[in-house]
Design a protein around this motif. Structure first.
Motif, PDB file in Angstrom:
ATOM      1  N   UNK A 130       0.846  -1.190  -0.101  1.00 13.50           N
ATOM      2  CA  UNK A 130      -0.051  -0.022  -0.050  1.00 13.50           C
ATOM      3  C   UNK A 130       0.993   1.222  -0.080  1.00 13.50           C
ATOM      4  N   UNK A 131       0.770   2.080  -1.221  1.00 17.50           N
ATOM      5  CA  UNK A 131       1.742   2.937  -1.129  1.00 17.50           C
ATOM      6  C   UNK A 131       1.553   4.473  -0.267  1.00 17.50           C
ATOM      7  N   UNK A 132       0.299   4.642  -0.226  1.00 14.99           N
ATOM      8  CA  UNK A 132      -0.274   5.721   0.446  1.00 14.99           C
ATOM      9  C   UNK A 132      -1.711   5.716   0.929  1.00 14.99           C
ATOM     10  N   UNK A 133      -2.029   6.630   1.707  1.00 20.39           N
ATOM     11  CA  UNK A 133      -3.501   6.695   2.385  1.00 20.39           C
ATOM     12  C   UNK A 133      -4.091   7.858   1.918  1.00 20.39           C
ATOM     13  N   UNK A 134      -3.672   8.170   0.353  1.00 20.63           N
ATOM     14  CA  UNK A 134      -4.439   9.514  -0.013  1.00 20.63           C
ATOM     15  C   UNK A 134      -5.967   9.450  -0.141  1.00 20.63           C
ATOM     16  N   UNK A 135      -6.616   8.268  -0.298  1.00 22.02           N
ATOM     17  CA  UNK A 135      -7.832   8.231  -0.597  1.00 22.02           C
ATOM     18  C   UNK A 135      -8.717   8.262   0.869  1.00 22.02           C
ATOM     19  N   UNK A 136      -8.045   8.238   1.986  1.00 18.31           N
ATOM     20  CA  UNK A 136      -8.588   8.507   3.375  1.00 18.31           C
ATOM     21  C   UNK A 136      -8.221   9.941   3.615  1.00 18.31           C
ATOM     22  N   UNK A 137      -6.930  10.172   3.514  1.00 16.87           N
ATOM     23  CA  UNK A 137      -6.175  11.524   3.956  1.00 16.87           C
ATOM     24  C   UNK A 137      -6.736  12.774   3.225  1.00 16.87           C
ATOM     25  N   UNK A 138      -6.841  12.554   1.840  1.00 15.40           N
ATOM     26  CA  UNK A 138      -7.046  13.869   1.091  1.00 15.40           C
ATOM     27  C   UNK A 138      -8.158  13.288   0.040  1.00 15.40           C
ATOM     28  N   UNK A 154      -8.798  -1.577  -1.234  1.00 13.17           N
ATOM     29  CA  UNK A 154      -7.636  -1.372  -0.393  1.00 13.17           C
ATOM     30  C   UNK A 154      -7.889  -1.634   1.043  1.00 13.17           C
ATOM     31  N   UNK A 155      -9.142  -1.047   1.524  1.00 11.53           N
ATOM     32  CA  UNK A 155      -9.223  -1.430   3.049  1.00 11.53           C
ATOM     33  C   UNK A 155      -9.525  -2.897   3.189  1.00 11.53           C
ATOM     34  N   UNK A 156     -10.175  -3.657   2.577  1.00 12.14           N
ATOM     35  CA  UNK A 156     -10.355  -5.077   2.744  1.00 12.14           C
ATOM     36  C   UNK A 156      -8.913  -5.712   2.372  1.00 12.14           C
ATOM     37  N   UNK A 175      -1.447   4.313   7.710  1.00 18.06           N
ATOM     38  CA  UNK A 175      -2.111   2.833   7.216  1.00 18.06           C
ATOM     39  C   UNK A 175      -2.694   2.346   8.777  1.00 18.06           C
ATOM     40  N   UNK A 176      -1.722   2.413   9.713  1.00 17.04           N
ATOM     41  CA  UNK A 176      -2.090   1.879  11.229  1.00 17.04           C
ATOM     42  C   UNK A 176      -3.257   2.632  11.517  1.00 17.04           C
ATOM     43  N   UNK A 177      -3.320   4.034  11.282  1.00 13.94           N
ATOM     44  CA  UNK A 177      -4.538   4.818  11.863  1.00 13.94           C
ATOM     45  C   UNK A 177      -5.874   4.662  11.221  1.00 13.94           C
TER      46      UNK A 177
END
Length: 396
Positions: A130-138, A154-156, A175-177
């Protein structure tokens, strides 16, 4: 049960059958940016490690228009000790119906999803990068349909995978958060640098490459997809201010594919009457990119969000002064090799850019630090650490 026993016996003596999901790189129209090169270089170095393991480069797609691109990508690995497997089963069979991927990929010890997704497996083990959490953060900076896709799949993938690999401590924390997974489930493995990125001694060759693309005179370089989280509009505003107030001879050269809301960048350039001072190059073939870095007086990446920031280490490997954001992963990746600024603070960005352009001693010091820092990133190291993840997952 027999297959499960066989896999564990193989692992116990050091043998693994490893599936690398390279589907993303096999699709017609795929953007050749950070994730593309991660998949290519990691696969190449894993295959070169050998160690007696069997590797399979796997792609699954339905549409026939992807076949030519898929074969072209896979042909780059000719001569390597590996298999290739192209499946034409509709992807939703695995994404939505959760049919185990063994139906398409066959038996394996490890299935590694290299682009934020990994399908359900029935008997082997799975790893997802998983490269980043852009879909959750921004999420507002990305296409809504892409955000919804990532939220679901990605979540699954993160929850069902045996191990998650990510590319920075910053991304691991996210990711952990956001996905509520345990820290020990996530391994951080930095990107490497392609050997083509280095200081080029033949300045005439650099000039010829730049002239081929219509670049002459001094310039500041940005490399990245034209989308909101790259903060390009604010960079354009600051560059315009510097150009107006300090009469610098530099142009701003923007290299990258057109992403979400890219038209706002062109509107901003026109609004500020900077068409003659800013050159939007679009995608540049990789073989020409070292010349773009080597020809620049400085490299700037003002991103609001990066999972890693490959262009930063490419610039450092070419010995170019780096000015970049103090947000997200970038301070972690750059270390003390660049000047940092708060990406929403116009005065800080302006001050950092002017400092490098006006101070030759500072510029030279940053060049030296860039080269030193770049040596810390290696695809060989990334591949070795990835193999260690596989062994840990299989041997439990």
């Amino acid at each position: 049960m027999l297959f499960g026993v066989t896999c564990r016996l193989h692992a116990a003596v050091g043998y693994m059958r490893i599936i690398l999901d390279v589907t993303r790189n096999c699709l017609d129209g795929t953007e050749k940016a950070g994730v593309y090169w991660y998949i290519y270089h990691l696969a190449l170095r894993l295959l070169s490690l050998g160690d007696g393991h069997d590797f399979v480069l796997f792609a699954n797609f339905l549409k026939g228009r992807h076949l030519a691109e898929c074969r072209k990508f896979l042909s780059q690995f000719n001569g390597a000790r590996m298999e290739t497997k192209i499946s034409r089963i509709p992807p939703q069979v695995f994404r939505d119906w959760l049919v185990p991927i063994e139906l398409a990929a066959g038996k394996f010890d490890i299935f590694h999803g290299l682009d934020d997704l990994v399908p359900r497996v029935s008997r082997g083990k799975s790893v997802v990068t998983i490269h980043d959490m852009a879909y959750m953060r921004t999420p507002d900076s990305l296409r809504p349909e892409w955000v919804e896709f990532k939220k679901r799949h990605t979540t699954r993938s993160a929850r069902q995978a045996d191990k998650i690999v990510t590319v920075s401590e910053f991304s691991k924390k996210d990711i952990c958060t956001y996905l509520e997974v345990a820290e020990e489930k996530v391994a951080v493995i930095y990107h490497g640098i392609s050997p083509i990125y280095r200081m080029l001694e033949d300045r005439d060759a650099v000039a010829r490459t730049l002239q081929k693309h219509g670049i002459e005179g001094p310039y500041i370089l940005f490399v990245g997809t034209f989308q909101p989280n790259k903060n390009v509009e604010r960079l354009i505003e600051i560059f315009g201010s510097i150009k107006r107030d300090h009469r610098i001879p530099h142009r701003l050269v923007l290299v990258g594919a057109r992403g979400w809301f890219f038209n706002t960048i062109f509107r901003k350039i026109a609004q500020l009457n900077l068409e003659e001072s800013i050159k939007c190059m679009g995608y540049i073939p990789q073989e020409d990119m070292p010349s773009f870095y080597n020809g620049a007086d400085l490299f700037v990446l003002p991103s609001l969000l990066e999972g890693f920031g490959i262009p930063v280490i490419e610039a450092m490997a070419c010995g170019i002064p780096v000015v970049t954001s103090n947000a997200c992963s970038l301070p972690e990746i750059v270390g003390d090799a660049g000047l940092l600024f708060e990406p929403t603070n116009r005065e800080e960005m302006k001050k950092a850019l002017l400092a490098v352009l006006s101070d030759n001693a500072l510029s030279q010091a940053l060049r030296e630090r860039s080269l030193k820092r770049a040596h810390e990133f290696s695809w060989e190291t990334a591949a070795t650490k990835t193999m260690e993840v596989y062994k840990t997952v299989v041997n439990g």
